[in-house]
Design a protein around this motif. Sequence first.
Motif, mmCIF file in Angstrom:
data_model
loop_
_atom_site.group_PDB
_atom_site.id
_atom_site.type_symbol
_atom_site.label_atom_id
_atom_site.label_comp_id
_atom_site.label_asym_id
_atom_site.label_seq_id
_atom_site.Cartn_x
_atom_site.Cartn_y
_atom_site.Cartn_z
ATOM 1 N N ALA A 76 -2.710 -2.213 -5.819
ATOM 2 C CA ALA A 76 -3.030 -1.911 -4.413
ATOM 3 C C ALA A 76 -1.812 -1.370 -3.683
ATOM 4 C CB ALA A 76 -3.562 -3.164 -3.723
ATOM 5 N N ALA A 77 -0.646 -1.984 -3.893
ATOM 6 C CA ALA A 77 0.572 -1.555 -3.207
ATOM 7 C C ALA A 77 0.933 -0.115 -3.558
ATOM 8 C CB ALA A 77 1.724 -2.497 -3.546
ATOM 9 N N LYS A 78 0.901 0.217 -4.828
ATOM 10 C CA LYS A 78 1.222 1.580 -5.257
ATOM 11 C C LYS A 78 0.228 2.579 -4.678
ATOM 12 C CE LYS A 78 3.678 0.342 -9.460
ATOM 13 N NZ LYS A 78 3.725 0.396 -10.928
ATOM 14 N N THR A 79 -1.028 2.199 -4.608
ATOM 15 C CA THR A 79 -2.055 3.079 -4.049
ATOM 16 C C THR A 79 -1.791 3.345 -2.572
ATOM 17 O OG1 THR A 79 -3.667 2.295 -5.657
ATOM 18 C CG2 THR A 79 -4.537 3.349 -3.669
ATOM 19 N N ILE A 80 -1.423 2.319 -1.828
ATOM 20 C CA ILE A 80 -1.113 2.467 -0.399
ATOM 21 C C ILE A 80 0.036 3.453 -0.206
ATOM 22 C CG2 ILE A 80 -0.097 1.256 1.590
ATOM 23 C CD1 ILE A 80 -1.696 -1.246 0.570
ATOM 24 N N ILE A 81 1.101 3.276 -0.983
ATOM 25 C CA ILE A 81 2.278 4.131 -0.842
ATOM 26 C C ILE A 81 1.971 5.562 -1.276
ATOM 27 C CG2 ILE A 81 4.657 4.517 -1.625
ATOM 28 C CD1 ILE A 81 4.273 2.142 0.378
ATOM 29 N N GLN A 82 1.337 5.742 -2.421
ATOM 30 C CA GLN A 82 1.086 7.077 -2.959
ATOM 31 C C GLN A 82 0.043 7.857 -2.170
ATOM 32 O OE1 GLN A 82 0.251 5.721 -6.942
ATOM 33 N NE2 GLN A 82 2.280 6.313 -7.658
ATOM 34 N N ASN A 83 -0.877 7.167 -1.500
ATOM 35 C CA ASN A 83 -1.928 7.854 -0.741
ATOM 36 C C ASN A 83 -1.597 7.998 0.740
ATOM 37 O OD1 ASN A 83 -4.500 8.426 -2.482
ATOM 38 N ND2 ASN A 83 -3.627 6.521 -3.212
ATOM 39 N N LYS A 84 -0.366 7.685 1.110
ATOM 40 C CA LYS A 84 0.112 7.836 2.489
ATOM 41 C C LYS A 84 -0.784 7.145 3.504
ATOM 42 C CE LYS A 84 1.360 12.543 1.844
ATOM 43 N NZ LYS A 84 1.641 13.810 2.513
ATOM 44 N N VAL A 85 -1.248 5.955 3.169
ATOM 45 C CA VAL A 85 -2.085 5.171 4.073
ATOM 46 C C VAL A 85 -1.200 4.631 5.192
ATOM 47 C CG1 VAL A 85 -3.503 3.080 4.259
ATOM 48 C CG2 VAL A 85 -3.701 4.559 2.253
ATOM 49 N N SER A 86 -1.688 4.669 6.425
ATOM 50 C CA SER A 86 -0.906 4.114 7.531
ATOM 51 C C SER A 86 -0.656 2.630 7.262
ATOM 52 C CB SER A 86 -1.617 4.327 8.869
ATOM 53 O OG SER A 86 -2.894 3.757 8.848
ATOM 54 N N ILE A 87 0.525 2.168 7.636
ATOM 55 C CA ILE A 87 0.923 0.796 7.320
ATOM 56 C C ILE A 87 0.751 -0.087 8.550
ATOM 57 C CG2 ILE A 87 2.809 -0.697 6.567
ATOM 58 C CD1 ILE A 87 3.838 1.632 4.895
ATOM 59 N N ARG A 88 -0.171 -1.037 8.398
ATOM 60 C CA ARG A 88 -0.440 -2.036 9.439
ATOM 61 C C ARG A 88 0.088 -3.380 8.942
ATOM 62 N NH1 ARG A 88 -6.744 -1.683 9.231
ATOM 63 N NH2 ARG A 88 -6.132 -1.876 7.053
ATOM 64 N N GLY A 89 -0.139 -4.407 9.719
ATOM 65 C CA GLY A 89 0.295 -5.742 9.319
ATOM 66 C C GLY A 89 -0.288 -6.181 7.988
ATOM 67 N N ALA A 138 -2.470 -7.925 12.143
ATOM 68 C CA ALA A 138 -2.992 -7.379 10.887
ATOM 69 C C ALA A 138 -3.526 -5.957 10.983
ATOM 70 C CB ALA A 138 -4.084 -8.299 10.346
ATOM 71 N N ASN A 139 -4.158 -5.607 12.099
ATOM 72 C CA ASN A 139 -4.769 -4.279 12.226
ATOM 73 C C ASN A 139 -3.952 -3.317 13.075
ATOM 74 O OD1 ASN A 139 -7.134 -4.742 10.629
ATOM 75 N ND2 ASN A 139 -7.815 -6.094 12.273
ATOM 76 N N GLU A 140 -2.752 -3.726 13.458
ATOM 77 C CA GLU A 140 -1.903 -2.883 14.295
ATOM 78 C C GLU A 140 -0.917 -2.110 13.423
ATOM 79 O OE1 GLU A 140 1.309 -3.730 17.769
ATOM 80 O OE2 GLU A 140 -0.585 -4.833 17.877
ATOM 81 N N ARG A 141 -0.890 -0.812 13.624
ATOM 82 C CA ARG A 141 0.008 0.053 12.850
ATOM 83 C C ARG A 141 1.456 -0.163 13.288
ATOM 84 N NH1 ARG A 141 -0.372 6.617 12.459
ATOM 85 N NH2 ARG A 141 1.460 6.852 11.132
#
Length: 143
Positions: A49-62, A97-100
Amino acid sequence: MKMKKKIYYENLENFCGLEYLTLQDAPMYKHSKYGEIIDLPPHEMELLAAKTIIQNKVSIRGKEVKLLRSALDLSLEKFAREFDLASSTVLKWERAANERLSLPNEVVVRLFCAEKLACQISTQYSELIEVVTPTTPILIKAA
């Protein structure tokens, strides 16, 4: 006599508690006491999951901060120290948790995590700030 577990495969939506991640073909089995069990080590799932978040440029929230920190096996204190922050700051991010994260914090967290997870990402500023909020599921193939 020990029973051999019967493995079947299923897609898991909301993977790692993130509404936009779906784990494809997750190996599963039924446990008589605990019900359906994913047949992957928990830390391996966090890393996917972590690698997917980083590689897909997902906005980072809490939510993402908490998952990334856990995948890197870092305490609040150790994670905060990497950014010269108080652990209370990281805890504040995670509780929202839902705040960028603010843009500077998001960029630094993304670069740090990409390095620690050995993910190749652009270091061009224009590409680092170009993040997405997924509207369709991001599919992760189970290893």
